[in-house]
Enzyme design. Sequence first.
Site, PDB file in Angstrom:
ATOM      1  N   ARG A  63       0.859  -1.190   0.000  1.00  0.00           N
ATOM      2  CA  ARG A  63       0.000   0.000   0.000  1.00  0.00           C
ATOM      3  C   ARG A  63       0.891   1.236   0.000  1.00  0.00           C
ATOM      4  O   ARG A  63       1.864   1.297   0.746  1.00  0.00           O
ATOM      5  CB  ARG A  63      -0.907   0.008   1.228  1.00  0.00           C
ATOM      6  CG  ARG A  63      -1.884   1.172   1.235  1.00  0.00           C
ATOM      7  CD  ARG A  63      -2.718   1.202   2.508  1.00  0.00           C
ATOM      8  NE  ARG A  63      -3.548   0.025   2.643  1.00  0.00           N
ATOM      9  CZ  ARG A  63      -3.855  -0.559   3.814  1.00  0.00           C
ATOM     10  NH1 ARG A  63      -3.370  -0.070   4.944  1.00  0.00           N
ATOM     11  NH2 ARG A  63      -4.634  -1.609   3.853  1.00  0.00           N
ATOM     12  N   ARG A 182      -3.168   1.929  18.103  1.00  0.00           N
ATOM     13  CA  ARG A 182      -3.837   1.253  16.989  1.00  0.00           C
ATOM     14  C   ARG A 182      -3.709   2.139  15.766  1.00  0.00           C
ATOM     15  O   ARG A 182      -3.177   3.239  15.837  1.00  0.00           O
ATOM     16  CB  ARG A 182      -5.328   1.037  17.310  1.00  0.00           C
ATOM     17  CG  ARG A 182      -5.592  -0.145  18.212  1.00  0.00           C
ATOM     18  CD  ARG A 182      -5.191  -1.476  17.593  1.00  0.00           C
ATOM     19  NE  ARG A 182      -6.102  -1.922  16.560  1.00  0.00           N
ATOM     20  CZ  ARG A 182      -7.223  -2.612  16.776  1.00  0.00           C
ATOM     21  NH1 ARG A 182      -7.556  -2.947  17.989  1.00  0.00           N
ATOM     22  NH2 ARG A 182      -7.998  -2.991  15.771  1.00  0.00           N
ATOM     23  N   LYS A 183      -4.251   1.656  14.639  1.00  0.00           N
ATOM     24  CA  LYS A 183      -4.189   2.510  13.461  1.00  0.00           C
ATOM     25  C   LYS A 183      -4.929   3.807  13.755  1.00  0.00           C
ATOM     26  O   LYS A 183      -5.865   3.838  14.552  1.00  0.00           O
ATOM     27  CB  LYS A 183      -4.783   1.806  12.251  1.00  0.00           C
ATOM     28  CG  LYS A 183      -6.294   1.765  12.169  1.00  0.00           C
ATOM     29  CD  LYS A 183      -6.707   1.288  10.776  1.00  0.00           C
ATOM     30  CE  LYS A 183      -8.205   1.083  10.699  1.00  0.00           C
ATOM     31  NZ  LYS A 183      -8.643   0.577   9.404  1.00  0.00           N
ATOM     32  N   GLY A 453     -16.439  -7.140   2.069  1.00  0.00           N
ATOM     33  CA  GLY A 453     -16.439  -8.593   2.160  1.00  0.00           C
ATOM     34  C   GLY A 453     -16.739  -9.145   3.546  1.00  0.00           C
ATOM     35  O   GLY A 453     -16.950 -10.340   3.722  1.00  0.00           O
ATOM     36  N   CYS A 458     -14.278  -2.304   5.197  1.00  0.00           N
ATOM     37  CA  CYS A 458     -13.319  -1.474   4.470  1.00  0.00           C
ATOM     38  C   CYS A 458     -13.930  -0.883   3.198  1.00  0.00           C
ATOM     39  O   CYS A 458     -13.431   0.097   2.666  1.00  0.00           O
ATOM     40  CB  CYS A 458     -12.075  -2.284   4.119  1.00  0.00           C
ATOM     41  SG  CYS A 458     -11.242  -2.921   5.572  1.00  0.00           S
ATOM     42  N   GLY A 459     -14.990  -1.487   2.699  1.00  0.00           N
ATOM     43  CA  GLY A 459     -15.656  -0.953   1.505  1.00  0.00           C
ATOM     44  C   GLY A 459     -16.726   0.076   1.836  1.00  0.00           C
ATOM     45  O   GLY A 459     -17.425   0.548   0.948  1.00  0.00           O
TER      46      GLY A 459
END
Lengths: 589, 102
Positions: A63, A182-183, A453, A458-459
């Site tokens: 990425r 965390r992120k 999914g 994430c989508g």
Amino acid sequence: MPHKKEQYKAELYGDAVREKIVEFAEQGWESIPEDEREAWFSRFKFWGVFHHRSGQESYFMMRLANVNGVLEPGQLRAIGEVAREYATGPVENPEFGDAWIDLTTRQSIQLHWLKLEDIPEIWEKLEAVGVSSRSAGGDTMRNVVGCPVAGRDKHELVPAAPVLEEIKSDLRADDALANMPRKFNISVTGCREGCAQDKINGIGLEPAEQSVDGETVRGFNVVVGGGLGGREARAARGLDIFVRPDDAYDVVRGFVELYHEHGNRENRQNNRSRFFVDERGTEEIRDLLVDEYVDVDLARAGENVREDYTYNAGRPPEEGKADHVGVHEQADGKHYVGLSVPVGRLTAEEAIELADLADTYGSGEVRLTRRQNPIIVDVPDLELQHLLDEPLLQRHSPEPSTFERGAMACTGTEFCSLALTETKVRLTHMLRWLREEVDLPDDVEQLKIHYSGCTADCGQAMTADIGLQGMRARKGDEMVEALDIGLGGGIGPDPSFVDWTRMRVPADEAPGAIKNLLETFVAERADGQQFRDWVEATDADALEAALEPEETSYEDPCLYDAKGSWYPFADGESPAPTAPDGTPLTADD
Amino acid sequence: MTEGRSRRLLDVTAYTTLDFADATVEGHGWEDDAVGVVDVSVDESAAGNPEGVTLSLELDGTDVADLPQHATHLELSAGEAETLASALTDAAATVAEGGEES
């Protein structure tokens, strides 16, 4: 006892991970001890290097990072050339072939099927033009998002580009802050449309006006603790802080330092910044920030422009832009042209072609939106028609069908270990079928269909008109890939999240269900009524009845895969792990 | 029809223990067939220490009109989890042995 990921990070993280990746790359895949793979793959993510899912051992995704989706001249070409040379797998995708790039919902780019041994060479080629993969994954400050046309937008209220640049060069580059609990997501926008989706970030700066010493000043309000994810999605909450553009960087840095120091490092189940804000409350965080982390005078929150936000707001076309697709005039009189790339996947050749077009007709700069789409900027009037006549713009049109325009999809089981279903190829098939089978009125230009999914989302299915999330169902005697179908999400002034109207709809019956729903919408809607308003005004039982699953002429590309195979479109055994040239490595030890 | 009746509480990913389990839900005078999600996870204390085993069950909200969306979390000690696992293993063996006749 700290969580094991904290232990991994405590041992080695941040910039130091790079040397190990280079070392492993030089010695080959098999030099990573099997019992250390989990730890190394966790650390590699800081450098944007992600090991593929099981069955695809020894293959990696990379990425790339940038700021608010800006790709400077030459960068997209280099990325396309790298994809053409290195992003080639042992098997072709039935829809996209071999060698392509994925544009992401955070204005970034992902390359798949990379071999570890090639990573140093790939870095060399990308970094030569200023593209980096550092801090693109893991527990760190991710790609910073913003309005992709910052500095070009005719209607920008507050210039955001200088703040974004400072965050990129000083904050994200600071190795002392590499290891976050965390992120952590940051958004800064000065635009009036809300396209950076500030309310679904760890910290978001949104444009605002405040009266300071009797004078109206433009700057930013600060919101914190937003995020998606099926489990407890949150809209970010206001800290009741207004900051001038010159001080904005200090406030972002202050909050990052505060979360870095005070965020929970022991329990990963509840330590994303949205839970941190739940736990501490905005007042406590504000006080802590002002007292200990920020050394500038801060006013109380000013007047924002959220009510006018049009991005993914479900409003009629005449009220403003719901995305960046199409031709739009810039502040300097030139134009930017937003292309539509359904599900965000461009072949390497298309990426290179796009870079060529940006050179020929614009300044060479390309920008990426939060809807997995690219924008060519700085196109003079005289060049505009020539650009619009180019073959690439017939394929990824700035005037797409409503279905293609509104589509986004996450990676899915093709590569992701979390997903329950394939996403990108399926949605591509569904869009094609819906375009042929469903007639929408001319004044319905926006219909967001987002496909994730799994519930990690994430989508961004949670914020779609029609949100799709991967599940499994029984059809006849067999288990099939299926979809939860939710309705009524969006962004606009504030995010609203879908309600799941039907669950576990077998994937081959989902397009029929959507067609049935849309036909009811078209038949029942009031004059000019948009889909989101109609959903809001319609009883939940009536929506469920309208969303009737049905087998149709639609043919699903992988109905029975259900995360069972090493690649959704391949029969037989996986060749992985493989040597750099793709030859299977035999496990004979 | 309850507001938000169908927003899943449990994450459902490839790591979920069972993403599809047949279920029936029963009350006095009513019964519904449903599909559910079952997940086993290690329960962590606020300090991140593994404290016990959580067995979670959630039925699809769209299947059960009489109940608000909810998940049930059984909080088991390691010993209880072993007892449960052992009972499940025995029962599964019984089913497997009798499988040819059934």
